[in-house]
Enzyme design. Structure first.
Site, PDB file in Angstrom:
ATOM      1  N   GLU A 182       1.063 -11.411   1.747  1.00  7.71           N
ATOM      2  CA  GLU A 182      -0.091 -11.368   0.830  1.00  7.71           C
ATOM      3  C   GLU A 182      -0.530 -12.735   0.292  1.00  7.71           C
ATOM      4  OE1 GLU A 182       0.981  -8.502  -2.190  1.00  7.71           O
ATOM      5  OE2 GLU A 182       1.076  -6.864  -0.754  1.00  7.71           O
ATOM      6  N   GLU A 297       3.006  -1.007   6.999  1.00  8.56           N
ATOM      7  CA  GLU A 297       3.248  -0.233   5.765  1.00  8.56           C
ATOM      8  C   GLU A 297       2.300   0.954   5.663  1.00  8.56           C
ATOM      9  OE1 GLU A 297       3.407  -2.700   2.251  1.00  8.56           O
ATOM     10  OE2 GLU A 297       4.417  -4.326   3.300  1.00  8.56           O
TER      11      GLU A 297
HETATM   12  C1  XIL Z   1       6.592  -1.736  -3.154  1.00  9.85           C
HETATM   13  C2  XIL Z   1       7.747  -0.749  -3.155  1.00  9.85           C
HETATM   14  O1  XIL Z   1       7.476   0.301  -2.298  1.00  9.85           O
HETATM   15  C3  XIL Z   1       7.953  -0.248  -4.568  1.00  9.85           C
HETATM   16  O2  XIL Z   1       9.073   0.621  -4.622  1.00  9.85           O
HETATM   17  C4  XIL Z   1       8.115  -1.420  -5.512  1.00  9.85           C
HETATM   18  O3  XIL Z   1       8.206  -0.959  -6.820  1.00  9.85           O
HETATM   19  C5  XIL Z   1       6.954  -2.372  -5.404  1.00  9.85           C
HETATM   20  O4  XIL Z   1       6.809  -2.785  -4.048  1.00  9.85           O
HETATM   21  N1  XIL Z   1       3.034  -4.099  -0.353  1.00  9.85           N
HETATM   22  C6  XIL Z   1       4.260  -4.625  -0.020  1.00  9.85           C
HETATM   23  C7  XIL Z   1       5.503  -3.912  -0.429  1.00  9.85           C
HETATM   24  O5  XIL Z   1       4.322  -5.608   0.701  1.00  9.85           O
HETATM   25  O6  XIL Z   1       6.566  -4.781  -0.677  1.00  9.85           O
HETATM   26  C8  XIL Z   1       5.263  -3.035  -1.641  1.00  9.85           C
HETATM   27  O7  XIL Z   1       6.457  -2.285  -1.869  1.00  9.85           O
HETATM   28  C9  XIL Z   1       4.063  -2.150  -1.431  1.00  9.85           C
HETATM   29  C10 XIL Z   1       2.817  -2.973  -1.234  1.00  9.85           C
END
Ligand code: XIL
Length: 398
Positions: A182, A297
């Protein structure tokens, strides 16, 4: 409920060729649902999501030269054996949802704690799964001590030490690393589109090069990924353009970035549409830079959808199938990971829940809370079954 009230609560879903009206049965606490239009490529009411056989997702993907897997927390895998069994059955790759982030690995500036991440790496190995790393450089999930300790003078040393230690710890045992997560955020207003993160403030735009070079040195076998969100929908063109430019800059400077990770946290509302043509053009541009692509994701938020589970599940499934059938046409896409496997353990219950609406649990993932396959599972299975076969040399494996 009198007729007038019923009518005000009526929601029309225009789906593909036909209109699908959702009425009655909608018992939201308040009247917050806009009219949702989902123009999937098939009319939702007619789509049947039939899947032949009960072969798990990992095998369906593998038969096309693709890798399927998911994120999981340590707690879910270590505490729920039924979940762990389902995970091993469906997934060929595991990515820890939190356990490789800075705040999980670094309780204090001079100590690394690999206990939970190592448990997960071993779980993956024991069940014949690949293991994926997320993430080495991010503006979030930084430990409490970070702000008071890291500054312009020591940031490079601390970053290099982190990457050397963590990547070195798993060297040769990891499929791919999200080296930087990001880093692009056009909203911050910089001409290079970069996010005004602590790393940028300490080290300037060169922090990405520093990170990719250090990761390559610590593990020459891992696939090195730049990972980001906001790349799928039509209105996200500025972000796509900025990510392309970033990858071009990195490549032109000889940074060893090897793949783009597309997060793909999808949802359904009227302004968030993806255009398969635009998306495929973007993927082709990435592939033309000699980069692989991973969908890292994937999940589909059902927060804006009606309470009725059968309607929600159909729309979520249609979005999965439409999205995957578009992106899997691009041969550079080598892997698909959902951000979680079962609705029982989804981050959306923390961040995008329906608690203020109707208090029902969200249903964004392939398996329900009882680990039963949902229509979303069928949709993913169908997309894999219909995907063109990859040539095996395109898939990086150990
Ligand atoms: C999220 C997790 O799923 C949560 O449990 C945590 O509280 C916050 O992070 N993008 C990403 C991930 O790259 O690392 C994030 O994961 C979701 C959004």
């Amino acid at each position: 409920m009198n007729r007038k009230r019923l009518l005000t609560r009526r929601r029309t879903l225009l789906l593909g060729m036909g209109a699908f009206t959702v009425a009655g049965g909608l018992r939201h606490l308040n009247n917050q649902f806009p009219e949702i239009v989902y123009e999937g490529k098939d009319a939702i009411g007619k789509k049947n999501f039939t899947v032949v056989g009960d072969i798990p997702l990992r095998e369906r993907a593998a038969s096309k030269g693709l890798i399927y897997g998911a994120a999981s927390s340590y707690r879910a895998l270590a505490s729920n054996t039924d979940y762990a069994t389902s995970f091993a059955k469906e997934c060929a790759i595991l990515v820890p949802e939190a356990q490789l982030k800075w705040d999980a690995l670094r309780p204090s500036p001079n100590r690394f704690d690999f206990t939970r991440a190592d448990w997960m790496a071993k779980f993956a190995r024991t069940h014949g799964m690949l293991f994926r790393g997320h993430t080495l450089v991010w503006h979030k999930a930084l430990p409490k001590w970070f702000a008071g300790t890291v500054n312009k003078r020591n940031a490079e040393r601390i970053l290099l030490e982190h990457i050397k230690t963590v990547v070195g710890h798993y060297a040769g045992k990891i499929h791919s690393w999200d080296v930087v997560n990001e880093a692009v955020f056009p909203e911050d207003g910089r001409s290079d589109g970069l996010r005004n993160s602590p790393w940028l403030q300490f080290l300037g735009a060169g922090y990405l090069d520093i990170a990719f070079r250090a990761a390559a040195e610590a593990d020459p076998r891992a696939l090195l990924v730049y990972n980001d969100f906001g790349l799928n929908y039509q209105y996200e063109e500025p972000k796509r353009a900025a990510v392309l430019k970033l990858l071009e800059r990195l490549k032109s400077r000889g940074s060893p970035v090897q793949a783009l990770g597309i997060q793909a946290h999808l949802w359904c509302d009227n302004s968030s549409k993806f255009n398969p043509k635009t998306l495929k053009k973007f993927l082709r541009e990435i592939a033309n830079m000699d980069l692989k692509i991973l969908i890292t994701e994937l999940d589909v938020s059902d927060k804006n959808l009606p309470l009725d589970v059968s309607i929600r599940d159909r729309i979520v499934a249609a979005i999965y199938e439409d999205y995957l059938s578009a992106v899997l046409e691009e041969p550079a896409v080598i892997a698909v990971l959902t951000w979680g496997l079962s609705d029982r353990y989804t981050w959306l219950n923390e961040t995008d829940s329906r608690k203020r609406l109707d208090r029902s649990l969200v249903r964004p993932l392939p398996l329900d809370t009882n680990l039963k396959r949902k229509l979303a599972w069928n949709a993913i299975a169908r997309a894999f079954d219909q995907a063109p076969k990859r040539h095996s040399e395109q898939v990086k494996s150990e």
